[in-house]
Design an enzyme around this catalytic site. Structure first.
Site, short mmCIF file in Angstrom:
data_model
loop_
_atom_site.label_atom_id
_atom_site.label_comp_id
_atom_site.label_asym_id
_atom_site.label_seq_id
_atom_site.Cartn_x
_atom_site.Cartn_y
_atom_site.Cartn_z
N SER A 142 -21.86 -22.71 38.95
CA SER A 142 -20.98 -21.82 38.19
C SER A 142 -21.83 -21.22 37.08
CB SER A 142 -19.86 -22.66 37.58
OG SER A 142 -19.20 -21.96 36.55
N TYR A 155 -16.14 -30.14 33.31
CA TYR A 155 -16.59 -29.12 34.27
C TYR A 155 -17.99 -28.63 33.91
CZ TYR A 155 -16.14 -24.94 37.27
OH TYR A 155 -16.30 -23.97 38.24
P1 NAD Z 1 -10.24 -23.44 45.20
O1 NAD Z 1 -9.29 -24.26 44.40
O2 NAD Z 1 -9.74 -22.20 45.87
O3 NAD Z 1 -10.95 -24.32 46.30
C1 NAD Z 1 -11.37 -25.63 46.04
C2 NAD Z 1 -11.56 -26.34 47.36
O4 NAD Z 1 -11.98 -27.69 47.09
C3 NAD Z 1 -10.26 -26.44 48.17
O5 NAD Z 1 -10.58 -26.33 49.55
C4 NAD Z 1 -9.79 -27.88 47.88
O6 NAD Z 1 -8.95 -28.43 48.86
C5 NAD Z 1 -11.13 -28.58 47.80
N1 NAD Z 1 -11.09 -29.87 47.13
C6 NAD Z 1 -10.61 -30.17 45.90
N2 NAD Z 1 -10.71 -31.50 45.68
C7 NAD Z 1 -11.25 -32.04 46.79
C8 NAD Z 1 -11.59 -33.37 47.20
N3 NAD Z 1 -11.39 -34.42 46.40
N4 NAD Z 1 -12.12 -33.54 48.43
C9 NAD Z 1 -12.31 -32.49 49.28
N5 NAD Z 1 -12.01 -31.23 48.94
C10 NAD Z 1 -11.48 -31.01 47.73
O7 NAD Z 1 -11.43 -23.10 44.20
P2 NAD Z 1 -12.65 -22.07 44.25
O8 NAD Z 1 -12.50 -21.18 43.09
O9 NAD Z 1 -12.84 -21.49 45.60
O10 NAD Z 1 -13.84 -23.07 43.88
C11 NAD Z 1 -14.84 -23.46 44.78
C12 NAD Z 1 -16.07 -23.84 43.99
O11 NAD Z 1 -16.52 -22.70 43.27
C13 NAD Z 1 -15.85 -24.95 42.95
O12 NAD Z 1 -16.97 -25.81 42.94
C14 NAD Z 1 -15.77 -24.17 41.66
O13 NAD Z 1 -16.14 -24.96 40.56
C15 NAD Z 1 -16.74 -23.07 41.92
N6 NAD Z 1 -16.58 -21.90 41.06
C16 NAD Z 1 -15.42 -21.19 41.07
C17 NAD Z 1 -15.33 -20.09 40.22
C18 NAD Z 1 -14.10 -19.26 40.16
O14 NAD Z 1 -14.00 -18.45 39.25
N7 NAD Z 1 -13.15 -19.41 41.08
C19 NAD Z 1 -16.39 -19.73 39.40
C20 NAD Z 1 -17.55 -20.48 39.44
C21 NAD Z 1 -17.63 -21.57 40.28
#
Ligand code: NAD
Length: 260
Positions: A142, A155
């Protein structure tokens, strides 16, 4: 170039992970998807990947907070497809609170899912990659792997930790045809971001519109959310042979956020 390779993408029942899994499948890769959610909806996504792209798609329900389940997920994928060539450690959760009120169980859960899970999956996948002299490990970090924001202590700590893990494993595997990189998105419009809006409204005493404009997009010079398709395209490039010299890199895709 990626056709016939086998990928495991954690946290791919939603958001960025699902977009990466679908992008890999579109290149002819077999994919193991993972994550939580409604069983019928997950099965529909899995079947849609196979139907849309003619590749094999499997689902692992492994809980990324459980070391044994993570190791089993990698072992199952190796057994089913013959290899794990590309590992994307993407599962992640968020919680927003002042540090002195931060619930202990939320700290432990975020460190487990956002940081330790990547270690467990890497530990399980690296022996096969080393033996085959080819591998790609992509950690979804991130912008918070590079800079901090208030009220996100667990986080930000986990994502900075992922940056260190990425660099370390890159050094250990550099002579085995394996690259290890961290992708650092800024704000991407996914359920993870949507869910933190009420918590941020509470922590900062703001309205929903103020959170979107003054907190989220305030950090992003483009004033646009990053799209899941942009992140997935980047993950595809990192998996190619052209990207063989990119390793140990912490790579922002954040609309200029961390340039400030
Ligand atoms: P999201 O909530 O859409 O997806 C998260 C995924 O992780 C889902 O499939 C969920 O079921 C899974 N998950 C959660 N806990 C779990 C567990 N204990 N075991 C297995 N799977 C689990 O979120 P996203 O925004 O797509 O985030 C994905 C990644 O991207 C994360 O690591 C997040 O920190 C990172 N990220 C997101 C953003 C953003 O703005 N959305 C920015 C930077 C980084």
């Amino acid at each position: 170039m990626l056709k016939g390779k086998n990928a495991v993408v954690t946290g791919s029942t939603s958001g960025i992970g699902l977009a990466i899994a679908r992008a890999y499948a579109s290149k002819g890769m077999n994919v193991t998807i993972n994550g939580f959610g409604d069983a019928a909806a997950i099965e529909a996504e899995r079947a849609k990947i196979t139907a849309d792209f003619g590749v094999q798609a499997a689902y692992s329900g492994a809980d990324m907070s459980k070391a044994a389940e993570i190791a089993q997920m990698i072992a199952d994928a190796e057994k089913r497809f013959g290899s794990v060539d590309v590992l994307v450690n993407n599962a992640g959760i968020q919680f927003v609170s002042p540090v002195e009120e931060f619930p202990l169980e939320k700290w432990d859960q975020i460190i487990a899912i956002n940081l330790s899970a990547a270690f467990h999956a890497i530990r399980a996948a690296v022996p096969g990659m080393k033996a085959r002299k080819w591998g790609r490990i992509i950690n979804t970090a991130s912008a918070h792997a590079l800079v901090a924001s208030p009220f996100k202590s667990a986080y930000v700590a986990a994502k900075h930790g992922i940056a260190g893990l990425t660099k370390t494993v890159a050094l250990e595997t550099a002579q085995f045809g394996i690259t290890v990189n961290a992708i650092c998105p800024g704000y991407v419009w996914t359920p993870l971001v949507e869910k933190q809006i009420p918590e941020t409204m509470k922590a900062r005493g703001l309205t929903e519109e103020q959170v979107k404009k003054d907190v989220l997009l305030a950090a992003q010079p483009t004033k646009e959310f990053v799209t899941v398709e942009q992140v997935a395209a980047f993950a595809c490039f990192l998996a190619t042979d052209e990207a063989a010299s990119i390793t140990g890199a912490i790579l922002p895709i954040d609309g200029g956020w961390t340039a400030e």
